[in-house]
Design a protein around this motif. Structure first.
Motif, short mmCIF file in Angstrom:
data_model
loop_
_atom_site.label_atom_id
_atom_site.label_comp_id
_atom_site.label_asym_id
_atom_site.label_seq_id
_atom_site.Cartn_x
_atom_site.Cartn_y
_atom_site.Cartn_z
N GLU A 45 -24.94 -49.63 27.87
CA GLU A 45 -25.33 -50.09 26.30
C GLU A 45 -26.40 -48.85 25.95
O GLU A 45 -27.01 -49.36 24.61
CB GLU A 45 -26.39 -51.99 26.25
N GLU A 46 -27.09 -48.80 26.47
CA GLU A 46 -27.74 -48.03 26.19
C GLU A 46 -27.15 -46.77 25.59
O GLU A 46 -28.28 -45.56 24.49
CB GLU A 46 -28.81 -47.04 27.42
N ALA A 47 -26.71 -46.01 26.21
CA ALA A 47 -25.56 -45.27 25.69
C ALA A 47 -24.83 -45.78 24.61
O ALA A 47 -24.67 -44.33 23.28
CB ALA A 47 -24.54 -44.12 26.44
N ALA A 48 -24.87 -46.60 24.44
CA ALA A 48 -24.29 -47.26 22.97
C ALA A 48 -24.64 -46.71 21.69
O ALA A 48 -24.66 -46.77 20.66
CB ALA A 48 -23.07 -47.92 23.14
N ALA A 49 -26.16 -47.70 22.15
CA ALA A 49 -27.23 -47.46 21.42
C ALA A 49 -27.55 -46.36 20.77
O ALA A 49 -27.04 -45.74 19.36
CB ALA A 49 -28.67 -47.83 21.84
N GLU A 50 -27.74 -45.03 21.71
CA GLU A 50 -28.19 -43.64 21.32
C GLU A 50 -26.44 -43.22 20.15
O GLU A 50 -26.88 -42.47 19.68
CB GLU A 50 -27.90 -42.84 22.50
N CYS A 51 -25.41 -43.29 20.53
CA CYS A 51 -24.29 -42.94 20.26
C CYS A 51 -24.00 -43.54 18.46
O CYS A 51 -24.32 -43.24 17.65
CB CYS A 51 -23.20 -42.88 20.59
N TRP A 52 -24.31 -44.57 18.15
CA TRP A 52 -25.25 -45.91 16.99
C TRP A 52 -26.12 -44.72 16.19
O TRP A 52 -26.11 -44.67 15.12
CB TRP A 52 -25.10 -46.82 17.12
N GLU A 53 -27.89 -44.20 17.24
CA GLU A 53 -28.00 -44.16 16.62
C GLU A 53 -27.39 -42.32 15.60
O GLU A 53 -28.11 -41.58 14.83
CB GLU A 53 -29.45 -43.80 16.95
N ARG A 54 -27.12 -41.72 16.72
CA ARG A 54 -26.25 -40.53 16.19
C ARG A 54 -25.65 -40.84 14.57
O ARG A 54 -25.64 -39.43 14.24
CB ARG A 54 -25.85 -39.76 17.20
N LYS A 55 -24.68 -41.24 14.77
CA LYS A 55 -23.62 -41.68 13.80
C LYS A 55 -24.55 -42.14 12.53
O LYS A 55 -24.41 -41.51 11.26
CB LYS A 55 -22.90 -42.76 13.89
N ALA A 56 -26.05 -42.99 12.58
CA ALA A 56 -26.90 -43.04 11.71
C ALA A 56 -27.06 -41.98 10.46
O ALA A 56 -27.62 -41.77 9.68
CB ALA A 56 -27.76 -44.38 11.78
N ALA A 57 -27.72 -40.72 11.90
CA ALA A 57 -28.34 -39.38 11.57
C ALA A 57 -27.67 -38.21 10.51
O ALA A 57 -27.98 -37.44 10.15
CB ALA A 57 -28.71 -38.75 13.17
N ARG A 58 -26.11 -38.60 11.27
CA ARG A 58 -25.03 -38.18 10.99
C ARG A 58 -24.51 -37.99 9.46
O ARG A 58 -23.28 -37.93 8.92
CB ARG A 58 -24.05 -37.52 11.60
N ALA A 59 -24.63 -39.84 8.31
CA ALA A 59 -23.90 -40.50 8.10
C ALA A 59 -24.26 -39.25 6.34
O ALA A 59 -23.13 -39.18 5.80
CB ALA A 59 -25.03 -41.77 7.35
N MET A 60 -25.42 -38.52 6.28
CA MET A 60 -25.21 -37.54 4.89
C MET A 60 -24.48 -36.75 5.70
O MET A 60 -23.28 -35.96 4.56
CB MET A 60 -26.82 -37.59 4.48
N SER A 61 -24.82 -35.68 6.26
CA SER A 61 -23.47 -34.68 6.82
C SER A 61 -21.93 -34.56 7.18
O SER A 61 -21.11 -33.79 5.86
CB SER A 61 -24.43 -34.06 7.86
N GLU A 62 -22.28 -36.03 7.58
CA GLU A 62 -20.60 -35.89 7.41
C GLU A 62 -20.25 -36.29 6.22
O GLU A 62 -18.56 -35.88 5.82
CB GLU A 62 -20.12 -37.99 8.16
N ARG A 63 -20.73 -37.36 5.67
CA ARG A 63 -19.96 -37.31 3.57
C ARG A 63 -20.28 -36.10 3.22
O ARG A 63 -20.26 -36.44 1.98
CB ARG A 63 -20.42 -38.70 3.54
#
Length: 122
Positions: free
Chosen positions: A46-64
């Protein structure tokens, strides 16, 4: 946690990252190496999943590249707003953090007194 293929696959499911048919981890937001790094640092899946979701949020702008709409000729693709996507990722991170097992209790935690005068000066 010790990374293993089964644990990595479970983490991919929790963070909604699917390796495309005929593709590899290079065709996703997270390589196997990056997931292993997250798993090694995490105390629970669960902690690993939370970290990944935070990374996805941080990358939102650069990904698109900041795009919310793309046009090519008569074809238009409209994406969910970057803010909505980021907010969704952060909400998922919070959800998994809340599910993560808590280590210890702040209620029972205490610091021993500095009886020999060796404590840090404040």
């Amino acid at each position: 946690m010790t990374p293993a293929p089964e644990l990595r696959a479970k983490l991919r499911r929790l963070i909604d990252e699917v390796i495309p048919l005929g593709g590899s981890d290079q065709n996703t937001r997270f390589t196997d190496e990056e997931l292993d790094e997250v798993l090694e640092a995490a105390g629970s899946i669960e902690e690993a999943a939370a970290e990944c979701w935070e990374r996805k949020a941080a990358r939102a702008m650069s990904e698109r590249g900041g795009l919310e709409e793309s046009r090519a000729g008569d074809e238009t693709h409209r994406f969910v707003s970057l803010k909505e996507y980021r907010d969704h990722c952060l909400a998922m991170a919070e959800r998994f953090r809340a599910r993560a097992p808590q280590v210890g209790s702040r209620l029972l935690a205490f610091e021993p007194p500095d009886v020999l005068g060796t404590g840090a000066i404040q």
